[in-house]
Write a protein that holds these residues in place. Sequence first.
Motif, short mmCIF file in Angstrom:
data_model
loop_
_atom_site.label_atom_id
_atom_site.label_comp_id
_atom_site.label_asym_id
_atom_site.label_seq_id
_atom_site.Cartn_x
_atom_site.Cartn_y
_atom_site.Cartn_z
N GLN A 30 0.86 -1.18 0.00
CA GLN A 30 0.00 0.00 0.00
C GLN A 30 0.90 1.23 0.00
OE1 GLN A 30 -2.56 -0.32 3.43
NE2 GLN A 30 -4.17 -1.24 2.21
N ILE A 31 0.57 2.17 -0.89
CA ILE A 31 1.38 3.38 -1.01
C ILE A 31 0.47 4.60 -0.98
CG2 ILE A 31 3.02 4.65 -2.43
CD1 ILE A 31 3.90 1.95 -3.60
N GLU A 32 0.82 5.55 -0.11
CA GLU A 32 0.12 6.84 -0.03
C GLU A 32 1.14 7.93 -0.28
OE1 GLU A 32 -2.54 7.35 3.48
OE2 GLU A 32 -1.77 5.36 4.02
N ASN A 33 0.77 8.93 -1.07
CA ASN A 33 1.66 10.06 -1.32
C ASN A 33 0.87 11.36 -1.21
OD1 ASN A 33 3.79 11.69 -2.00
ND2 ASN A 33 3.78 11.17 -4.18
N THR A 34 1.19 12.16 -0.20
CA THR A 34 0.56 13.48 -0.04
C THR A 34 1.58 14.59 -0.29
OG1 THR A 34 0.91 13.44 2.35
CG2 THR A 34 -1.21 12.62 1.55
N THR A 35 2.75 14.23 -0.85
CA THR A 35 3.77 15.23 -1.17
C THR A 35 3.50 15.81 -2.56
OG1 THR A 35 5.35 13.79 -2.30
CG2 THR A 35 5.44 13.84 0.12
N SER A 36 4.25 16.85 -2.90
CA SER A 36 4.15 17.47 -4.23
C SER A 36 5.09 16.80 -5.23
CB SER A 36 4.47 18.97 -4.14
OG SER A 36 5.82 19.15 -3.74
N LYS A 37 5.63 15.66 -4.85
CA LYS A 37 6.65 14.98 -5.66
C LYS A 37 6.13 13.71 -6.31
CE LYS A 37 9.66 17.63 -3.54
NZ LYS A 37 9.19 18.96 -3.79
N PRO A 38 6.40 13.53 -7.60
CA PRO A 38 6.23 12.18 -8.15
C PRO A 38 7.40 11.34 -7.66
CG PRO A 38 6.99 13.69 -9.85
CD PRO A 38 6.79 14.50 -8.61
N ILE A 39 7.12 10.12 -7.29
CA ILE A 39 8.12 9.24 -6.67
C ILE A 39 8.19 7.93 -7.44
CG2 ILE A 39 8.74 7.99 -4.55
CD1 ILE A 39 8.78 10.96 -4.04
N ALA A 40 9.40 7.41 -7.56
CA ALA A 40 9.60 6.04 -8.05
C ALA A 40 10.08 5.23 -6.86
CB ALA A 40 10.62 6.00 -9.17
N ALA A 41 9.46 4.11 -6.64
CA ALA A 41 9.88 3.23 -5.54
C ALA A 41 10.14 1.84 -6.10
CB ALA A 41 8.80 3.17 -4.46
N SER A 42 11.13 1.17 -5.55
CA SER A 42 11.38 -0.22 -5.93
C SER A 42 11.63 -1.03 -4.68
CB SER A 42 12.55 -0.34 -6.91
OG SER A 42 13.76 -0.08 -6.26
N ILE A 43 11.14 -2.25 -4.73
CA ILE A 43 11.30 -3.20 -3.63
C ILE A 43 11.93 -4.44 -4.24
CG2 ILE A 43 10.11 -4.57 -1.89
CD1 ILE A 43 7.95 -2.09 -2.29
N SER A 44 13.16 -4.73 -3.81
CA SER A 44 13.91 -5.86 -4.38
C SER A 44 14.10 -6.95 -3.32
CB SER A 44 15.28 -5.40 -4.88
OG SER A 44 15.13 -4.44 -5.90
N PHE A 45 14.00 -8.18 -3.76
CA PHE A 45 14.20 -9.35 -2.92
C PHE A 45 15.57 -9.93 -3.25
CE2 PHE A 45 9.75 -8.62 -3.35
CZ PHE A 45 9.20 -8.97 -2.14
N LEU A 46 16.43 -10.03 -2.23
CA LEU A 46 17.80 -10.50 -2.44
C LEU A 46 18.08 -11.76 -1.63
CD1 LEU A 46 17.78 -7.17 -2.44
CD2 LEU A 46 20.20 -7.52 -2.75
N ASP A 47 18.97 -12.62 -2.17
CA ASP A 47 19.37 -13.82 -1.44
C ASP A 47 20.63 -13.53 -0.62
OD1 ASP A 47 21.51 -13.89 -3.23
OD2 ASP A 47 20.78 -15.66 -4.30
N ASN A 48 21.19 -14.58 0.01
CA ASN A 48 22.40 -14.43 0.85
C ASN A 48 23.58 -13.83 0.10
OD1 ASN A 48 21.56 -15.29 3.38
ND2 ASN A 48 21.86 -17.44 2.87
N ALA A 49 23.70 -14.11 -1.18
CA ALA A 49 24.83 -13.63 -1.97
C ALA A 49 24.61 -12.21 -2.50
CB ALA A 49 25.09 -14.58 -3.14
N GLY A 50 23.43 -11.63 -2.23
CA GLY A 50 23.12 -10.29 -2.73
C GLY A 50 22.54 -10.28 -4.12
N THR A 51 22.22 -11.46 -4.65
CA THR A 51 21.62 -11.56 -5.97
C THR A 51 20.15 -11.15 -5.90
OG1 THR A 51 23.07 -13.42 -6.46
CG2 THR A 51 21.15 -13.13 -7.89
N VAL A 52 19.73 -10.29 -6.82
CA VAL A 52 18.33 -9.86 -6.88
C VAL A 52 17.49 -10.99 -7.46
CG1 VAL A 52 16.71 -8.19 -7.84
CG2 VAL A 52 18.97 -7.43 -7.08
#
Length: 183
Positions: free
Chosen positions: A89-111
């Motif tokens: 869920q994302i709410e934005n009440t700022t005057s800014k357009p935003i890009a967000a990313s959520i990455s899932f990584l393993d133990n080795a840091g691989t996305v």
Amino acid sequence: MMKISSLCRPLWYIALLFAVSCAEEQDFDQFNNLSIIPEVSSSIFYFESDEGTINAAGGGTFYEQDFTFEAFNEPFVSERVVNGTITYQIENTTSKPIAASISFLDNAGTVLDTENFAIGEHPFPLLERQVAYGEGGKSLDILRNTTLIKVTGENLGDASSTSSERTPVIIIRSSATFSLELR
């Protein structure tokens, strides 16, 4: 003697009925066929940033953080998970357009997987996205192998404008529901 035999006759008929009646053999192995699949729900992460912090960072990335994800570290859980859904869920009440990313990584840091979001400036309606894992969704191996979740926020607007809202913020929250097969 006559009275005793007339009393025994109904008992004899009842015993005979029991002997010839239809009775199904009991199956006490039904427990082995029992399937128990409870649902488990939990919050994953919560992120909030005010517009002042976004402006202070200028253009580009204003937030980046790794969250430890240990939901599937226990073999009991990782071997029994059947499916799951992560809700963002994302709410934005700022005057800014935003890009967000959520990455899932393993133990080795691989996305292993990434969810990207394009969030418009205020007024922007509440954005809700559900991502399924397991049957009909993404691979459960993504979740089973994830140890870190990286959340990144990027300001796509200027570094000076301010919203007319009283306390302008961007909020990103996530939760998950998983089904586990216990038997």
